[in-house]
Design a protein around this motif. Structure first.
Motif, PDB file in Angstrom:
ATOM      1  N   SER A 160       0.857  -1.187   0.000  1.00 13.25           N
ATOM      2  CA  SER A 160       0.000   0.000   0.000  1.00 13.25           C
ATOM      3  C   SER A 160       0.892   1.235   0.000  1.00 13.25           C
ATOM      4  N   VAL A 161       0.634   2.162  -0.927  1.00 18.58           N
ATOM      5  CA  VAL A 161       1.470   3.356  -1.086  1.00 18.58           C
ATOM      6  C   VAL A 161       0.586   4.591  -1.209  1.00 18.58           C
ATOM      7  N   VAL A 174       3.394   0.682   3.218  1.00 19.31           N
ATOM      8  CA  VAL A 174       3.288  -0.427   4.179  1.00 19.31           C
ATOM      9  C   VAL A 174       2.995  -1.686   3.384  1.00 19.31           C
ATOM     10  N   TYR A 175       3.634  -2.810   3.740  1.00 23.88           N
ATOM     11  CA  TYR A 175       3.312  -4.071   3.073  1.00 23.88           C
ATOM     12  C   TYR A 175       2.826  -5.086   4.105  1.00 23.88           C
ATOM     13  N   PRO A 182      -6.364  -3.082   8.089  1.00 25.21           N
ATOM     14  CA  PRO A 182      -5.147  -2.616   8.765  1.00 25.21           C
ATOM     15  C   PRO A 182      -4.038  -2.175   7.810  1.00 25.21           C
ATOM     16  N   LEU A 183      -3.918  -2.823   6.666  1.00 27.11           N
ATOM     17  CA  LEU A 183      -2.893  -2.430   5.695  1.00 27.11           C
ATOM     18  C   LEU A 183      -3.095  -0.996   5.237  1.00 27.11           C
ATOM     19  N   VAL A 184      -4.315  -0.667   4.826  1.00 24.33           N
ATOM     20  CA  VAL A 184      -4.621   0.682   4.341  1.00 24.33           C
ATOM     21  C   VAL A 184      -4.609   1.695   5.488  1.00 24.33           C
ATOM     22  N   PHE A 185      -5.176   1.319   6.635  1.00 23.02           N
ATOM     23  CA  PHE A 185      -5.225   2.238   7.768  1.00 23.02           C
ATOM     24  C   PHE A 185      -3.833   2.557   8.295  1.00 23.02           C
ATOM     25  N   MET A 264      10.505  -8.495   0.258  1.00 26.11           N
ATOM     26  CA  MET A 264      10.379  -7.295   1.095  1.00 26.11           C
ATOM     27  C   MET A 264      11.603  -6.405   0.971  1.00 26.11           C
ATOM     28  N   LEU A 265      12.779  -7.018   0.979  1.00 30.91           N
ATOM     29  CA  LEU A 265      14.016  -6.254   0.835  1.00 30.91           C
ATOM     30  C   LEU A 265      14.095  -5.575  -0.523  1.00 30.91           C
TER      31      LEU A 265
END
Length: 300
Positions: A160-161, A174-175, A182-185, A264-265
């Protein structure tokens, strides 16, 4: 799925309207639907909007050319509501209640069809240029997969960006392994914490996270204005789609990530590269961070 509060609010409106029509001796199905459309146009438009979205989604047909499945029309939903309340409050002595089609089932049907709690207008209206920092933000969520071999553990990451349209800088990201609220919030809260006092226009698509009551509360608490793309108009959020396309071409397509940690990295490294090292012609051959700092100097 739609938030409970919208359906509970809708139920209260239906109950009040049912009572009004009953007192006026105008209680019939057609009068009820017409009165609801006139008295609560926003709620009716929300039903129509979601119905149109479902029609586009379910255009797949079988070999005979018939739709595989089809959403319930808004008028049919209102008709079901009328019948549920009629049998609940107006049943004759000795008449059995239609328990299988009561209002609780209607609520569960509404939730399963994913009706939104709040739908904003397309205020951004494809005006993607911004002369000021923190004036216009766009946001979205995209999917990334990892695990390529038979022995590798396969899975998905959702990123999410939030992007600033002035300097095209990722304000926050956030990923997570789940594409949920929760991801968007968390992305929104992280952005607000990093930019205290900012009150931009925030544009998104009509994903269920953005149309939820909880996200709407966050928008109002931060003093922001919410904007949403129209149904089946991905170009309304063009800069965000362009960011995903660029990012995936440069660090994802044609490459294989065996583990979640490796992916992720790679995501973190690319966003750092995009922000601090990748120059853009639209920014005067500057990186997003350099353009951002230049704007701050001009303000000072």
């Amino acid at each position: 799925m739609a938030e409970k509060y919208w359906i509970e609010d809708l139920r209260q409106k239906v109950t009040g309207l049912f009572s009004e029509l009953g007192k006026a001796n105008r209680l019939n199905e057609k009068a009820f639907i017409k009165a609801f459309m006139e008295k609560y146009p926003e709620d009716y438009n929300a039903l129509v909007s979601e119905w149109e979205q479902k029609v586009i989604k379910f255009k797949k047909k079988n070999r005979r050319g018939h739709p595989v499945t089809h959403p319930i029309r808004p008028e049919k939903i209102l008709s079901n509501m009328y019948r549920n309340y009629y049998y609940k409050f107006r049943k004759k002595p000795g008449q059995k209640s239609r328990r299988k089609r009561n209002i609780q089932k209607f609520i569960s049907e509404m939730e399963n069809y994913g009706y939104p709690a709040y739908v904003a207008e397309n205020i951004l209206n494809r005006e993607f240029k911004s002369d000021m920092i923190n004036q216009k933000w766009v946001t979205d969520v995209s999917e990334f997969k990892y695990g390529v071999g038979e022995d590798d553990k396969k899975g998905k990451l959702y990123l999410s960006v939030i992007l600033d349209l002035c300097d095209r800088r990722p304000v926050a990201f956030v990923y997570s392994t789940r594409n949920d609220n929760p991801l968007v919030f968390d992305t929104f809260d992280k952005t607000v914490a990093a930019n205290p006092g900012a009150t931009p226009l925030l544009h998104s698509d009509r994903g269920y996270q953005y149309t939820s009551k909880a996200f709407r509360r966050r928008i109002l608490a931060a003093g922001m204005t919410q904007s949403m793309s129209r149904v089946a108009r991905g170009i309304d959020n063009g800069p965000m789609k362009g960011f995903w396309g660029l990012m995936k071409r440069e660090m994802y397509y044609g490459k294989k990530y065996k583990t979640k940690g490796e992916l992720m990295l790679a995501i973190e490294k690319y966003i750092d590269y995009y922000t601090n090292k990748r120059v853009q012609r639209n920014l005067g051959v500057l990186t997003p961070l350099e353009f951002h700092e230049q704007k701050l100097e001009n303000i000072a």
